[in-house]
Design a protein around this motif. Structure first.
Motif, PDB file in Angstrom:
ATOM      1  N   THR A 185       0.828  -1.209   0.000  1.00 47.47           N
ATOM      2  CA  THR A 185       0.000   0.000   0.000  1.00 47.47           C
ATOM      3  C   THR A 185       0.858   1.253   0.000  1.00 47.47           C
ATOM      4  O   THR A 185       1.642   1.482   0.926  1.00 47.47           O
ATOM      5  CB  THR A 185      -0.921   0.008   1.243  1.00 47.47           C
ATOM      6  OG1 THR A 185      -1.857  -1.070   1.138  1.00 47.47           O
ATOM      7  CG2 THR A 185      -1.676   1.312   1.356  1.00 47.47           C
ATOM      8  N   SER A 186       0.711   2.081  -1.029  1.00 45.12           N
ATOM      9  CA  SER A 186       1.453   3.349  -1.066  1.00 45.12           C
ATOM     10  C   SER A 186       0.611   4.537  -0.603  1.00 45.12           C
ATOM     11  O   SER A 186       1.142   5.567  -0.213  1.00 45.12           O
ATOM     12  CB  SER A 186       1.983   3.617  -2.479  1.00 45.12           C
ATOM     13  OG  SER A 186       0.930   3.684  -3.416  1.00 45.12           O
ATOM     14  N   VAL A 187      -0.723   4.390  -0.654  1.00 51.09           N
ATOM     15  CA  VAL A 187      -1.637   5.382  -0.075  1.00 51.09           C
ATOM     16  C   VAL A 187      -2.589   4.631   0.833  1.00 51.09           C
ATOM     17  O   VAL A 187      -3.367   3.794   0.377  1.00 51.09           O
ATOM     18  CB  VAL A 187      -2.427   6.150  -1.154  1.00 51.09           C
ATOM     19  CG1 VAL A 187      -3.422   7.103  -0.488  1.00 51.09           C
ATOM     20  CG2 VAL A 187      -1.497   6.927  -2.069  1.00 51.09           C
ATOM     21  N   LEU A 188      -2.529   4.906   2.135  1.00 47.12           N
ATOM     22  CA  LEU A 188      -3.356   4.209   3.109  1.00 47.12           C
ATOM     23  C   LEU A 188      -4.525   5.090   3.527  1.00 47.12           C
ATOM     24  O   LEU A 188      -4.335   6.226   3.965  1.00 47.12           O
ATOM     25  CB  LEU A 188      -2.532   3.849   4.346  1.00 47.12           C
ATOM     26  CG  LEU A 188      -3.296   3.119   5.464  1.00 47.12           C
ATOM     27  CD1 LEU A 188      -3.707   1.725   5.002  1.00 47.12           C
ATOM     28  CD2 LEU A 188      -2.461   3.038   6.735  1.00 47.12           C
ATOM     29  N   ILE A 189      -5.744   4.560   3.397  1.00 47.50           N
ATOM     30  CA  ILE A 189      -6.963   5.292   3.766  1.00 47.50           C
ATOM     31  C   ILE A 189      -7.626   4.583   4.932  1.00 47.50           C
ATOM     32  O   ILE A 189      -7.925   3.387   4.853  1.00 47.50           O
ATOM     33  CB  ILE A 189      -7.940   5.367   2.578  1.00 47.50           C
ATOM     34  CG1 ILE A 189      -7.289   6.096   1.399  1.00 47.50           C
ATOM     35  CG2 ILE A 189      -9.238   6.057   2.981  1.00 47.50           C
ATOM     36  CD1 ILE A 189      -8.041   5.933   0.097  1.00 47.50           C
ATOM     37  N   CYS A 190      -7.881   5.309   6.009  1.00 45.90           N
ATOM     38  CA  CYS A 190      -8.556   4.729   7.163  1.00 45.90           C
ATOM     39  C   CYS A 190     -10.037   5.083   7.127  1.00 45.90           C
ATOM     40  O   CYS A 190     -10.414   6.254   7.187  1.00 45.90           O
ATOM     41  CB  CYS A 190      -7.943   5.219   8.470  1.00 45.90           C
ATOM     42  SG  CYS A 190      -8.732   4.492   9.930  1.00 45.90           S
ATOM     43  N   LEU A 191     -10.869   4.042   7.016  1.00 50.36           N
ATOM     44  CA  LEU A 191     -12.323   4.178   7.080  1.00 50.36           C
ATOM     45  C   LEU A 191     -12.902   3.170   8.068  1.00 50.36           C
ATOM     46  O   LEU A 191     -14.034   2.718   7.921  1.00 50.36           O
ATOM     47  CB  LEU A 191     -12.929   3.975   5.689  1.00 50.36           C
ATOM     48  CG  LEU A 191     -13.002   5.239   4.825  1.00 50.36           C
ATOM     49  CD1 LEU A 191     -13.233   4.891   3.363  1.00 50.36           C
ATOM     50  CD2 LEU A 191     -14.099   6.165   5.331  1.00 50.36           C
TER      51      LEU A 191
END
Length: 306
Positions: A185-191
């Motif tokens: 993962t190069s862009v991590l999004i927390c949802l």
């Protein structure tokens, strides 16, 4: 039988108007105006005063005004027999998807760096197909964000507590698969929902499993993030930056270190705001279901916290 709207610091009038539009006969009180506590069986709530629900002996349902319910479930004094519901709304979902997409595009295209660039200096940018985006939390919002990103040619994977299948998206689950998910993962999004298990999950140990130069986006809850760990990982350049829409204290205090950090972008919890006109129908419908002893829509599993 009455409905009580509790939302300290928010204007409840739009909610009251839309609830009555959907159910004209609904008797609604607005906290803290005078009302008979024994009449109240249904509460529509956002960030209620702790412990207040123990004063309502006939309360059956607490309906959150938003998608999140941690502001309700974190109150230990709510009896186990009271049901909790949350908002699942297409408009709310679309708003979150477009907002996250905007943050990801801003990152890979360096749009903020280009604004008013008096030196007329172009910056290198990445294309969507070159970017691997990982989403933590594959509920309604996570799946929608993932699909939006896939539709725009990003490489997308998702991680959740338990197995989830989503078309065209590689999914991981549980502790054993978390490291593999993060490594790619190069862009991590927390949802993620905020629970005892997910609080402080965005910490140094997790960040170290991301590739060098990874970017972090948090649009879930401020309590997911260990703030000093983020600052450390930005300063040692393991992380390239972060976009934060949620914080432990809101509004974010003016003296907070995040405001002055050049690698942190701050927005004031605007990713996805519930529109009463769009959401009130399901709240009114659940009121009807409660009165008819029918199963509630979008009921929260108390043991899971979401």
């Amino acid at each position: 039988m009455s409905v009580l709207v509790i939302c300290p610091g928010k204007n409840p009038e739009e909610w009251v108007k839309e609830l009555k539009n959907n159910h004209p006969g609904m008797n609604i009180y607005i906290y803290p105006e005078e009302h008979d506590k024994e009449e109240v069986e249904y509460v529509v709530s956002w960030k209620h005063p702790r412990g207040i629900f123990r004063n309502y002996p006939n309360l059956k349902v607490i309906a959150s005004m938003g998608a999140g319910v941690d502001h309700i479930t974190s109150d230990p004094e709510i009896p186990d027999n009271i049901a909790i519901t949350r908002i699942v709304d297409e408009q709310l979902t679309r708003d979150m998807s477009t907002f996250v997409m905007a943050l990801v595009l801003d990152h890979i295209r360096d749009l903020s760096q280009h604004f008013n660039n008096i030196n007329w200096e172009p910056f290198y940018y990445k294309r969507p197909e070159e970017v691997s985006v990982g989403i933590m939390g594959m509920g309604v919002l996570g799946k929608a964000v993932a699909q939006t990103l896939v539709n725009n040619n990003f490489q997308v994977s998702g991680w959740s507590r338990t197995p989830v299948e989503v078309n065209n998206i590689t999914t991981y689950h549980g502790k054993k698969q978390q490291e593999q998910f993060l490594n790619n993962t190069s862009v991590l999004i927390c949802l993620l929902p905020l629970t005892q298990e997910t609080e402080n999950i965005l910490n140094k140990e997790l960040f170290e499993k991301l590739p060098q130069g990874a970017y972090v986006i948090n649009v879930a809850r401020g309590q997911h993030l260990v703030e000093h760990d983020l600052l450390e990982m930005l300063d040692n350049e393991h992380l390239s930056g972060a976009s934060l829409d949620v914080f432990r204290t809101e509004p974010l205090p003016q003296e907070h270190a995040f405001w002055k950090h050049p690698k942190i972008k701050i927005t004031p919890h605007i990713a996805s705001i519930t529109n009463p006109k769009s959401a009130a129908a399901q709240v009114a419908q659940n009121y009807e279901r409660m009165t008819e002893d029918e199963p509630l829509l979008n009921k929260v599993e108390r043991a899971k916290g979401y």
